[in-house]
Design a protein around this motif. Structure first.
Motif, PDB file in Angstrom:
ATOM      1  N   ALA A   1      -1.374  15.019  -0.224  1.00 44.60           N
ATOM      2  CA  ALA A   1      -0.062  15.009   0.433  1.00 44.60           C
ATOM      3  C   ALA A   1       1.062  14.686  -0.546  1.00 44.60           C
ATOM      4  CB  ALA A   1      -0.049  13.979   1.574  1.00 44.60           C
ATOM      5  N   LYS A   2       0.722  14.154  -1.717  1.00 48.21           N
ATOM      6  CA  LYS A   2       1.703  13.763  -2.728  1.00 48.21           C
ATOM      7  C   LYS A   2       2.786  12.867  -2.138  1.00 48.21           C
ATOM      8  CE  LYS A   2       0.902  17.744  -5.699  1.00 48.21           C
ATOM      9  NZ  LYS A   2       0.156  16.945  -6.682  1.00 48.21           N
ATOM     10  N   ASP A   3       2.345  11.884  -1.393  1.00 43.38           N
ATOM     11  CA  ASP A   3       3.255  10.985  -0.690  1.00 43.38           C
ATOM     12  C   ASP A   3       3.545   9.759  -1.554  1.00 43.38           C
ATOM     13  OD1 ASP A   3       4.597   9.308   1.050  1.00 43.38           O
ATOM     14  OD2 ASP A   3       3.375   9.864   2.776  1.00 43.38           O
ATOM     15  N   ALA A   4       4.809   9.587  -1.915  1.00 43.73           N
ATOM     16  CA  ALA A   4       5.190   8.492  -2.812  1.00 43.73           C
ATOM     17  C   ALA A   4       4.965   7.123  -2.195  1.00 43.73           C
ATOM     18  CB  ALA A   4       6.656   8.637  -3.213  1.00 43.73           C
ATOM     19  N   ARG A   5       4.762   7.046  -0.888  1.00 46.49           N
ATOM     20  CA  ARG A   5       4.475   5.753  -0.266  1.00 46.49           C
ATOM     21  C   ARG A   5       3.241   5.098  -0.867  1.00 46.49           C
ATOM     22  NH1 ARG A   5       3.124   5.549   5.445  1.00 46.49           N
ATOM     23  NH2 ARG A   5       2.158   7.565   5.141  1.00 46.49           N
ATOM     24  N   PHE A   6       2.329   5.916  -1.386  1.00 47.35           N
ATOM     25  CA  PHE A   6       1.056   5.393  -1.845  1.00 47.35           C
ATOM     26  C   PHE A   6       1.051   5.053  -3.328  1.00 47.35           C
ATOM     27  CE2 PHE A   6       0.416   7.811   1.964  1.00 47.35           C
ATOM     28  CZ  PHE A   6      -0.426   7.003   2.712  1.00 47.35           C
ATOM     29  N   ASP A   7       2.149   5.319  -4.021  1.00 45.82           N
ATOM     30  CA  ASP A   7       2.235   4.942  -5.427  1.00 45.82           C
ATOM     31  C   ASP A   7       2.094   3.433  -5.556  1.00 45.82           C
ATOM     32  OD1 ASP A   7       2.676   7.588  -5.950  1.00 45.82           O
ATOM     33  OD2 ASP A   7       4.804   7.379  -6.449  1.00 45.82           O
ATOM     34  N   GLY A   8       1.189   3.015  -6.407  1.00 53.68           N
ATOM     35  CA  GLY A   8       0.941   1.590  -6.597  1.00 53.68           C
ATOM     36  C   GLY A   8      -0.204   1.058  -5.770  1.00 53.68           C
ATOM     37  N   TRP A   9      -0.531   1.749  -4.655  1.00 55.01           N
ATOM     38  CA  TRP A   9      -1.677   1.324  -3.844  1.00 55.01           C
ATOM     39  C   TRP A   9      -2.982   1.621  -4.571  1.00 55.01           C
ATOM     40  CZ3 TRP A   9      -2.269  -1.370   0.629  1.00 55.01           C
ATOM     41  CH2 TRP A   9      -1.146  -1.585   1.424  1.00 55.01           C
TER      42      TRP A   9
ATOM     43  N   PRO B   1      11.945   1.113  -9.551  1.00 56.32           N
ATOM     44  CA  PRO B   1      11.560   1.995  -8.442  1.00 56.32           C
ATOM     45  C   PRO B   1      11.234   1.209  -7.184  1.00 56.32           C
ATOM     46  CG  PRO B   1       9.717   1.696  -9.931  1.00 56.32           C
ATOM     47  CD  PRO B   1      10.877   0.961 -10.546  1.00 56.32           C
ATOM     48  N   PHE B   2      11.256   1.897  -6.060  1.00 56.44           N
ATOM     49  CA  PHE B   2      10.868   1.296  -4.788  1.00 56.44           C
ATOM     50  C   PHE B   2      10.317   2.387  -3.875  1.00 56.44           C
ATOM     51  CE2 PHE B   2      15.486   2.175  -4.533  1.00 56.44           C
ATOM     52  CZ  PHE B   2      15.517   3.075  -3.475  1.00 56.44           C
ATOM     53  N   ARG B   3       9.682   1.957  -2.797  1.00 55.92           N
ATOM     54  CA  ARG B   3       9.207   2.897  -1.788  1.00 55.92           C
ATOM     55  C   ARG B   3      10.315   3.125  -0.771  1.00 55.92           C
ATOM     56  NH1 ARG B   3       5.192  -0.478  -3.031  1.00 55.92           N
ATOM     57  NH2 ARG B   3       3.320   0.485  -3.925  1.00 55.92           N
ATOM     58  N   ALA B   4      10.668   4.370  -0.548  1.00 53.74           N
ATOM     59  CA  ALA B   4      11.692   4.697   0.432  1.00 53.74           C
ATOM     60  C   ALA B   4      11.100   4.568   1.846  1.00 53.74           C
ATOM     61  CB  ALA B   4      12.202   6.110   0.186  1.00 53.74           C
ATOM     62  N   PRO B   5      11.971   4.295   2.843  1.00 47.36           N
ATOM     63  CA  PRO B   5      13.408   4.094   2.696  1.00 47.36           C
ATOM     64  C   PRO B   5      13.751   2.665   2.285  1.00 47.36           C
ATOM     65  CG  PRO B   5      12.810   3.916   4.999  1.00 47.36           C
ATOM     66  CD  PRO B   5      11.543   4.271   4.263  1.00 47.36           C
TER      67      PRO B   5
ATOM     68  N   ASP C   1       6.150  -2.216   1.570  1.00 47.32           N
ATOM     69  CA  ASP C   1       5.756  -0.927   2.153  1.00 47.32           C
ATOM     70  C   ASP C   1       6.548  -0.745   3.443  1.00 47.32           C
ATOM     71  OD1 ASP C   1       4.605   1.321   3.162  1.00 47.32           O
ATOM     72  OD2 ASP C   1       2.568   0.546   3.269  1.00 47.32           O
ATOM     73  N   PRO C   2       7.782  -0.200   3.368  1.00 43.23           N
ATOM     74  CA  PRO C   2       8.643  -0.140   4.552  1.00 43.23           C
ATOM     75  C   PRO C   2       8.075   0.718   5.671  1.00 43.23           C
ATOM     76  CG  PRO C   2       9.562   1.181   2.777  1.00 43.23           C
ATOM     77  CD  PRO C   2       8.422   0.399   2.186  1.00 43.23           C
ATOM     78  N   ALA C   3       7.297   1.739   5.333  1.00 43.36           N
ATOM     79  CA  ALA C   3       6.728   2.588   6.381  1.00 43.36           C
ATOM     80  C   ALA C   3       5.784   1.779   7.261  1.00 43.36           C
ATOM     81  CB  ALA C   3       6.004   3.780   5.752  1.00 43.36           C
ATOM     82  N   ALA C   4       4.929   0.973   6.637  1.00 44.80           N
ATOM     83  CA  ALA C   4       3.994   0.155   7.409  1.00 44.80           C
ATOM     84  C   ALA C   4       4.739  -0.863   8.264  1.00 44.80           C
ATOM     85  CB  ALA C   4       3.013  -0.539   6.476  1.00 44.80           C
ATOM     86  N   VAL C   5       5.764  -1.499   7.674  1.00 40.10           N
ATOM     87  CA  VAL C   5       6.546  -2.504   8.412  1.00 40.10           C
ATOM     88  C   VAL C   5       7.256  -1.865   9.597  1.00 40.10           C
ATOM     89  CG1 VAL C   5       8.499  -4.087   8.273  1.00 40.10           C
ATOM     90  CG2 VAL C   5       6.861  -3.954   6.380  1.00 40.10           C
ATOM     91  N   ASP C   6       8.007  -0.800   9.337  1.00 42.87           N
ATOM     92  CA  ASP C   6       8.825  -0.199  10.385  1.00 42.87           C
ATOM     93  C   ASP C   6       7.979   0.448  11.471  1.00 42.87           C
ATOM     94  OD1 ASP C   6      10.982  -1.064   8.962  1.00 42.87           O
ATOM     95  OD2 ASP C   6      11.625   0.910   8.265  1.00 42.87           O
TER      96      ASP C   6
END
Length: 508
Positions: A31-39, A220-224, A300-305
């Motif tokens: 999926a090339k999802d930047a949310r997972f960078d660093g995981w 860098p950071f994970r969006a949003p 990880d804003p996606a997990a939080v939100d």
């Protein structure tokens, strides 16, 4: 970017380490999802390189992928960092700020440079475990021991200095924490498949003139990411002489192990612009770690939100401004002192009290670029102050001097490697530190993502406006559905309260 993002797996929490679930990792990489960078990190056996999950190159065949929990583990397995996606510069794993166990505490300390300064025995001593126990647990979960993890961090620090400064390579080697120029050269070649000189040439800038110790970086950071509550709060509570909001940037002085520093942080759409001026470049890695922690950039804003949206009352707040972070602190002891100074007074009054302490007990620093004048005084410096010189009620003077004494003597430990439960318990024994102050310190200084302040007037007022329970007990019971992200729920609640306009980004 692949449009299969909607099928990408959510990062694991209680289910176990991300890298152990091959199917999930494979789907995330495809999926090339930047949310997972660093995981986790993707190593490719046919090329000998490792990448971020979001690397833009054509995805390799599944059978050629190997998944590692850390850059250090990938390096130890013989893989080199991808020259295109630069996996060594990805956001850190959110686990190290979300968890309070031994591995998470060790990772926070390694990021702060403890292994480079004090070695593995120093790391183990701070954690209260034997060297063997620390090494065993890090190796089991991260595929690398503390020395390998620190080496990977040194390699990244070296790369930053090579690409952003005109320092001679020998100076960079020792500033990054290497024991010798030879070790520096070998590590850079092994990790990046380029010599230090080739790295500098590849950056396309060549040797540059500049002020020694002044560096410009991208964090860098994970969006949003919603910058309002971060920079709005920091600007509105800025202590004169120590912090300021200038030309669209938050600036402050830093007390670092080898000397003082000044940092300038500015929000950008896809990164935080960071300018660091350090008295000693050996503090670079620790300074970056503290800036990232201050702005909660490894969250990880996606997990939080996603979790907070399951509460129908909170969902509209999350949708309106997703990606709120918890403003934290670069110095836990400093924040604890400021929390006591702010008890039962306005933000302006708290700034005034803190400014007086700084003027009387802070260490002077030079800041040619702005109006910063001092480091915030250390607890050792404050331990000798005369309480009668404090313009505040006698009971709060006693609270402040009691806290300062406990911090200076080590009876209360609030550092990045401290145990959150032990710190809460120790704070709770001090006279004048009630549940609100303890939880605010846990939220901002310790970094506990589940810290909660149900007695806070702004939180209760916002809860009532949203139709949530407004009494502390009922609100606490309701908040169990927000766990383990209650500190983030507080940020969303504060944003709705007119009395917390400090959560808005300054316009000038």
């Amino acid at each position: 970017m692949s449009d299969s993002r909607e099928n990408a797996p959510a990062p694991l929490t209680d289910a176990g380490p991300m890298h152990t679930d091959t199917d999930r990792c494979l789907r995330a990489a495809q999926a090339k999802d930047a949310r997972f960078d660093g995981w986790f990190f993707v190593a490719v056996v046919t090329t000998g390189i490792y990448c971020r999950p979001s690397c833009p190159v054509v995805a390799p065949k599944a059978e050629n992928m190997r998944f590692h929990p850390s850059a250090a583990a990938a390096q130890q397995a013989g893989f080199r960092a991808c020259k295109r996606c630069r996996p060594d510069a990805s956001p850190g794993s959110p686990q190290w700020n979300e968890r309070a166990d031994l591995v998470a505490r060790a990772m926070r300390l390694i990021a702060d440079g403890v292994v480079d300064r004090d070695g593995v025995p120093g790391l183990a001593a701070r954690l209260g475990y034997s060297t063997r126990q620390v090494e065993r647990q890090l190796l089991a979960e991260l595929g690398a021991g503390p020395l390998a993890l620190a080496r990977a961090q040194r390699a990244q620090t070296a790369r930053l200095l090579i690409e952003t400064s005109a320092l001679p390579m020998a100076d960079i080697a020792f500033a990054a924490g290497f024991a010798s120029v030879r070790a520096f050269n070998e590590t850079v070649r092994e990790v990046f498949a380029l010599s230090p000189t080739e790295l500098r040439q590849r950056a396309g800038r060549g040797p540059r003139a500049g002020v020694p110790g002044a560096l410009t970086l991208r964090l860098p950071f994970r969006a949003p990411l919603c910058p309002d509550n971060l920079f709005g709060h920091l600007a509105a509570t800025a202590v004169p002489g120590v912090e300021e909001w200038r030309d669209g940037a938050y600036r402050r002085t830093l007390r670092l192990p080898y000397g003082p520093g000044v940092v300038t942080l500015s929000p950008r759409p896809d990164h935080i612009a960071c300018q660091l001026s350090l008295a000693d470049l050996r503090d670079l890695a620790g300074a970056i770690s503290r800036c990232r922690r201050l702005l909660d950039l490894d969250a990880d804003p996606a997990a939080v939100d996603d979790l907070l949206r399951t509460d129908l009352q909170l969902a509209p707040l999350v949708d309106k401004a997703p990606g709120r972070r918890v403003p934290r602190a670069v110095d836990a002891d400093e924040f604890a002192v400021r929390a006591v100074l702010g008890q039962q007074v306005s933000t302006a009054a708290a700034r005034t009290h803190a400014g007086r302490l700084v003027a009387a007990h802070g260490e002077p620093v030079e800041d040619p670029a702005g109006g910063l004048t001092h480091l915030f005084p250390s607890v050792q410096a404050l331990a000798g102050l005369d309480p009668e010189t404090l313009a505040m009620p006698r009971t709060r003077r006693a609270t402040l001097t009691g806290l300062v004494g406990a911090l200076a003597e080590g009876r209360v430990a609030l550092g990045v490697g401290s145990d959150w439960d032990d710190a809460r318990a120790a704070l709770g024994t001090l006279p004048g530190l009630g549940p609100w102050t303890v939880e605010v310190i846990a939220m901002r200084a310790l970094g506990d993502p589940d810290a909660f302040v149900p007695t806070d007037l702004g939180v209760r007022r916002a809860a009532a406006e949203l139709g949530l329970p407004a009494t502390p007990g009922a609100l606490t019971r309701h908040s169990t559905r927000w766990r383990p992200w209650r500190a983030y729920a507080v940020q969303y609640l504060w944003a709705t309260d007119a009395a917390h306009a400090i959560n808005r980004l300054p316009t000038a």
